[in-house]
Design a protein around this motif. Structure first.
Motif: not given
Length: 593
Positions: A473-483
């Motif tokens: 594992l070299i990168l963990a990325l979390a994301q969410r979308l906002v208006r």
């Protein structure tokens, strides 16, 4: 081609070279037009500026007081028209958002032979003309009036327009114009398979049928409004059509329920589904050219108690190709982190988040950046959302045993450099992914977790050995979308102090919201951006994984290393006026506790 205004003024003797140089220097600092600067400096009068603009472009001249058009009379005339105000119809004023009108100093005044007359302070502004042409969708007839006169007209008519609720997400304001088609549709049962073959054979002739026009206009309306999904929902006493725009569903119309069988059959025919089968879910695809763009539609039907619900996912390839990481909402520091790991020869990169959070778009954007002739990229997806040239994409088919693990094992014999897995759903897929990384491949995939660091716990739950996680594992990325706040009607917002405190903001912090205008369909939001939490797996975190440290300890280490959480990234975008407090609380309240 018209002569530049500066050359006209110089050749006429109205200004000299020294005065022009001074104006050009001020233009660099202020960005104002040359003519405006010369008037402000008292070098020429406002009337003289308008005269030379007429002479330059030979455009029609609008008298806002008499509601008449005057052609430019003589090149050497000294007669000017007083600019006052005219009556502008509601349907005309709402063609251009107030923010655009103020930005370019213009106002729409009338329609003539399908073209829109727009009064401008500078009708030679090509950028303004192109922008408003795109917004209106019709040819523009540019006219000239003074800047002050236009400003007064904008204040008067847009204020009046704002007092009326002119744009609702209903049929009359979505401008779909479907009444005629609805009235002409014959109420019919779904055709049999034989009838389906006959309809397909006569598709061109059938193009004039009301049901086909109706279906096409529903699709076109969704694409023009940047919708991501179309929902056709039958209920006991009504039938509802909704568009998902910027993550939120809006009802656009409620046609008579009697036409639903014909309409659902039409979409099933277009997507090559079995129209006689109404008991089981079905999935299909449609490829169409809409508004000049090639767009794929993923079609899904499910049987409900009152009929089959139909959902069309709109897949515009332009949304995922040619994008930069900046376009997705990454901060500069996070971009550096991502670019560093995607250049790695091997390892696992995982993007996490709930359904609809933009994970696939992020993965495709990254793939587009590393898609070069010298690399072999293989993807396994369910379903394949976008077709990208130069990438070998495989669709899983579980009914014939073509599963994620089986395809991945075959991939390792296909000499891959980079492997993308649509989603890691089970331990077997996770194990193959980590072992592929160990053998020298770069692996990208998605996972469902609440935040980036929880990725480690999720992999452990899938029975992946800690040493495998730490090694790959070299990168963990979390994301969410906002208006995003509509840029044309953005204004400072008044937010209760307790709401600001929820985000850890001071009561004096300036925050913004969209007031609502025609450009954003009176919503106040236009478009979306992402909140990101980007966690490189450093040597310290690898050691903590091997020692079996809990998530809270690892989370403290992540923060200590200077990485921002989703909530912190959202706060930054609130302060920058990109999104609202409410949006950040909506998508991060269940993450940061």
């Amino acid at each position: 081609m018209s002569i530049p205004l500066r050359e006209l003024l110089l050749s006429s003797g109205k200004i000299n070279k020294e005065q022009l140089d001074i104006a050009l220097e001020k233009q660099k600092k202020t960005g104002k037009e040359i003519g405006v600067i010369l008037v402000e400096e008292g070098i020429i009068s406002g009337d003289e500026l308008e005269f030379f603009l007429q002479k330059q472009a030979s455009f029609e001249f609008m008298d806002l007081g008499k509601s008449e058009l005057y052609s430019f009379l003589q090149a050497d005339t000294s007669e000017f028209v007083d600019l006052k105000k005219i009556t502008i119809e509601d349907n005309i004023i709402n063609l251009i958002p107030v923010g655009v009108a103020k930005k370019y100093k213009l106002i729409p005044v009338a329609e003539e032979n399908g073209k829109i007359k727009v009064v401008m302070s500078d009708p030679t502004n090509i950028v303004a003309l192109e922008d408003i042409k795109q917004i209106i969708g019709k040819e523009i007839i540019p006219l000239i009036a003074s800047e002050n006169s236009i400003a007064e007209a904008i204040d008067k008519y847009y204020k009046k327009s704002k007092e009326r609720d002119v744009l609702q997400f209903k049929q009359k304001t979505m401008n779909l114009d479907l009444d005629k088609e609805i009235k002409e549709i014959d109420v019919i049962e779904a055709p049999t398979d034989i009838e389906r073959e006959e309809e397909i054979a006569g598709e061109k002739k059938a193009g004039e049928a009301p049901i086909i026009r109706f279906a096409n206009k529903i699709i076109q309306g969704a694409v023009e409004r940047d919708a991501s999904d179309i929902h056709l929902e039958p209920y006991e006493k009504l039938f509802r059509i909704r568009y998902r725009i910027d993550g939120i569903l809006y009802t656009v119309m409620e046609p008579p329920k009697a036409i639903f069988p014909a309409l659902s059959s039409r979409f099933k025919i277009m997507s090559k589904l079995n129209i006689a089968e109404k008991r089981l879910p079905q999935d299909g695809r449609i490829k169409l050219k809409v508004s000049g763009k090639d767009i794929d539609f993923r079609v899904s039907t499910v049987p409900t108690i009152f009929g089959e619900k139909v959902v069309l996912r709109i897949l515009d390839r332009a949304n995922v190709t040619g994008l930069d990481l900046e376009d997705l909402g990454f901060e500069e520091e996070d971009i550096k982190k991502v670019k560093k790991v995607i250049e790695a020869p091997y390892g696992v990169i995982l993007v996490t988040g709930p359904t609809g959070s933009g994970k696939t778009t992020t993965l495709y954007t990254v793939l587009d950046k590393i898609n070069k002739e010298g690399v072999n990229i293989l993807t396994v997806e369910d379903p394949i959302e976008y077709n990208i040239e130069g990438i070998n994409q495989v669709q899983i088919k579980e009914e014939i045993g073509l599963t994620f693990p089986r395809i991945l094992r075959s991939f390792l014999r296909q000499d891959p450099d980079i492997i993308m897995i649509g989603e890691i759903r089970d331990g077997e897929t996770a194990e193959i992914a980590t072992k592929a990384a160990l053998t020298g491949h770069l692996v990208l995939s998605t996972l469902h977790t609440n935040d980036a660091i929880s990725t480690i716990a999720r992999l452990i739950d899938m029975k992946i050995e800690p040493y495998l996680i730490a090694s790959t594992l070299i990168l963990a990325l979390a994301q969410r979308l906002v208006r995003k706040i509509c840029s044309y009607c953005k204004k400072e917002a008044e937010v209760p102090p307790e709401t600001l405190r929820k985000l850890g903001l001071d009561e004096k912090t300036k925050v913004y919201k969209g007031e609502g205008c025609s450009y954003c369909n009176n919503i106040g939001y236009k478009g979306r951006t992402s909140l990101f939490e980007v966690i490189p797996i450093t040597g310290m975190i690898k050691q903590m994984i091997l020692k079996g440290k809990n998530l809270e300890e690892m989370r403290k280490e992540v923060i200590k290393e200077g990485n921002s959480t989703l909530r912190e990234n959202g706060i930054k975008k609130v302060k920058e006026g990109i999104t609202t407090v409410e949006e950040v609380l909506r998508v991060t309240m269940d993450v940061e506790k």
